[in-house]
Write a protein that holds these residues in place. Structure first.
Motif, short mmCIF file in Angstrom:
data_model
loop_
_atom_site.label_atom_id
_atom_site.label_comp_id
_atom_site.label_asym_id
_atom_site.label_seq_id
_atom_site.Cartn_x
_atom_site.Cartn_y
_atom_site.Cartn_z
N LEU A 8 0.83 -1.21 0.00
CA LEU A 8 0.00 0.00 0.00
C LEU A 8 0.87 1.26 0.00
N ALA A 9 1.92 1.27 0.81
CA ALA A 9 2.81 2.43 0.87
C ALA A 9 3.48 2.67 -0.49
N THR A 10 3.93 1.60 -1.13
CA THR A 10 4.56 1.73 -2.45
C THR A 10 3.55 2.20 -3.48
N ALA A 11 2.31 1.71 -3.37
CA ALA A 11 1.26 2.11 -4.30
C ALA A 11 0.96 3.61 -4.16
N PHE A 12 0.86 4.09 -2.93
CA PHE A 12 0.64 5.53 -2.71
C PHE A 12 1.78 6.34 -3.31
N GLY A 13 3.01 5.82 -3.19
CA GLY A 13 4.17 6.53 -3.72
C GLY A 13 4.16 6.68 -5.23
N GLN A 14 3.42 5.79 -5.91
CA GLN A 14 3.39 5.84 -7.38
C GLN A 14 2.23 6.67 -7.91
N LEU A 15 1.47 7.30 -7.04
CA LEU A 15 0.34 8.13 -7.50
C LEU A 15 0.80 9.34 -8.31
N THR A 16 2.07 9.68 -8.20
CA THR A 16 2.60 10.81 -8.98
C THR A 16 3.09 10.38 -10.36
N ASP A 17 3.08 9.09 -10.62
CA ASP A 17 3.49 8.57 -11.93
C ASP A 17 2.50 9.07 -12.99
N PRO A 18 2.97 9.70 -14.07
CA PRO A 18 2.05 10.22 -15.11
C PRO A 18 1.09 9.17 -15.65
N ALA A 19 1.55 7.93 -15.82
CA ALA A 19 0.69 6.88 -16.34
C ALA A 19 -0.45 6.57 -15.36
N VAL A 20 -0.13 6.56 -14.08
CA VAL A 20 -1.14 6.29 -13.05
C VAL A 20 -2.12 7.47 -12.95
N ILE A 21 -1.59 8.69 -13.06
CA ILE A 21 -2.45 9.88 -13.00
C ILE A 21 -3.47 9.86 -14.14
N ARG A 22 -3.02 9.48 -15.34
CA ARG A 22 -3.94 9.43 -16.49
C ARG A 22 -5.06 8.41 -16.25
N VAL A 23 -4.69 7.25 -15.75
CA VAL A 23 -5.70 6.22 -15.50
C VAL A 23 -6.64 6.65 -14.38
N ALA A 24 -6.09 7.26 -13.33
CA ALA A 24 -6.91 7.73 -12.22
C ALA A 24 -7.93 8.75 -12.70
N ALA A 25 -7.48 9.68 -13.55
CA ALA A 25 -8.38 10.71 -14.07
C ALA A 25 -9.51 10.09 -14.88
N LYS A 26 -9.17 9.14 -15.75
CA LYS A 26 -10.20 8.49 -16.58
C LYS A 26 -11.17 7.68 -15.72
N SER A 27 -10.63 6.94 -14.77
CA SER A 27 -11.46 6.09 -13.93
C SER A 27 -12.41 6.91 -13.06
N VAL A 28 -11.89 7.96 -12.45
CA VAL A 28 -12.73 8.82 -11.60
C VAL A 28 -13.81 9.51 -12.43
N PHE A 29 -13.42 10.00 -13.62
CA PHE A 29 -14.37 10.70 -14.49
C PHE A 29 -15.52 9.77 -14.90
N VAL A 30 -15.18 8.57 -15.34
CA VAL A 30 -16.22 7.64 -15.80
C VAL A 30 -17.11 7.21 -14.63
N THR A 31 -16.52 6.96 -13.46
CA THR A 31 -17.30 6.57 -12.28
C THR A 31 -18.30 7.65 -11.90
N LEU A 32 -17.83 8.90 -11.84
CA LEU A 32 -18.72 10.01 -11.49
C LEU A 32 -19.77 10.24 -12.57
N LEU A 33 -19.38 10.01 -13.83
CA LEU A 33 -20.34 10.16 -14.94
C LEU A 33 -21.47 9.14 -14.82
N VAL A 34 -21.12 7.91 -14.43
CA VAL A 34 -22.14 6.87 -14.25
C VAL A 34 -23.13 7.29 -13.17
N PHE A 35 -22.61 7.80 -12.04
CA PHE A 35 -23.50 8.20 -10.96
C PHE A 35 -24.31 9.45 -11.32
N ALA A 36 -23.70 10.36 -12.08
CA ALA A 36 -24.43 11.56 -12.51
C ALA A 36 -25.59 11.17 -13.44
#
Length: 239
Positions: A8-36
């Motif tokens: 978990l600690a290593t995973a949190f440390g990789q949240l600044t990775d550009p590839a992870v940021i792109r996926v996080a943005a897409k995933s959060v956007f689609v999830t919120l879009l579904v609920f909206a």
């Protein structure tokens, strides 16, 4: 437990990775879009239903207000109950990108051997996981109702159920890319449950819940890779 905390600690440390940021943005956007979209559909449906059944003796403006209030209430309840299921189902479509980023950074040899899942398999896994989550949550609903008087009972049941579900799904995502090397998920059940409990807990925290599936997928990758490496080491020693 130490392995889960380290992952978990290593995973949190990789949240600044550009590839992870792109996926996080897409995933959060689609999830919120579904609920909206669900919220809009819920409001429209309630407004129509109230208009049909109560139009004869209630003013139209009251119908609209009642539909809006009821829709907001049901949406909030639905968000609390279904967020884990929807977020995980959405993540299934982007999981390969997160797992690939973690493997490329920490396990380059494993990344070279990985076999990304085709879209059809991703879709099937997503639907199967969502169905499993809905079924298990539905089965425990009577118990939740019975324990409602205790106050904390329902929350504990939901946490335990989702710890089991999340631990399995988040480690399966990483293991399936290496299924040809290992026919079954190699992560010990205790580690899966501990990871699931940690991620389920994060999902109860506002704003952190949006990133919890991403962190869980990355941590699940670390656990899966360490388990696969340990298994390969034991096989080499036995040979």
């Amino acid at each position: 437990m130490q392995s889960v905390l380290t992952s978990l600690a290593t995973a949190f440390g990789q949240l600044t990775d550009p590839a992870v940021i792109r996926v996080a943005a897409k995933s959060v956007f689609v999830t919120l879009l579904v609920f909206a979209a669900g919220g809009v559909g819920l409001w429209w449906g309630l407004e129509s239903a109230i208009g049909v059944f109560f139009a004869s003796f209630l003013p139209e403006r009251f119908n609209n207000a009642a539909a809006a209030v009821l829709a907001v209430f049901l949406w909030l309840v639905g968000f609390w109950l279904l967020f884990r299921i929807v977020a995980l189902a959405v993540l299934q479509f982007f999981a390969d990108e997160i797992i690939a980023a973690v493997e490329a950074r920490h396990y380059p040899q494993a990344a070279a051997r990985a076999k990304p899942l085709p879209f059809g398999r991703d879709l099937a896994n997503s639907l199967r996981g969502a169905g499993r989550a809905l079924a298990l949550n539905a089965l425990t609903l009577p118990l939740i109702v019975l324990l409602w008087i205790t106050g904390i009972g329902p929350a504990l049941v939901v946490l335990l159920v989702n710890a089991f579900l999340l631990g399995r799904e988040l480690t399966d995502m990483a293991w399936l890319r290496h299924e040809s090397e290992c026919p079954a998920n190699p992560v010990p059940k205790a580690q899966r449950f501990a990871l699931g409990a940690a991620v389920a807990g994060l999902m109860l925290v506002p704003f952190a819940n949006l990133l919890a599936p991403i962190v869980g997928a990355a941590a699940g990758t670390h656990l899966a890779q360490r388990a696969l490496t340990g298994r390969a080491g034991r096989e080499t020693a036995d040979a």
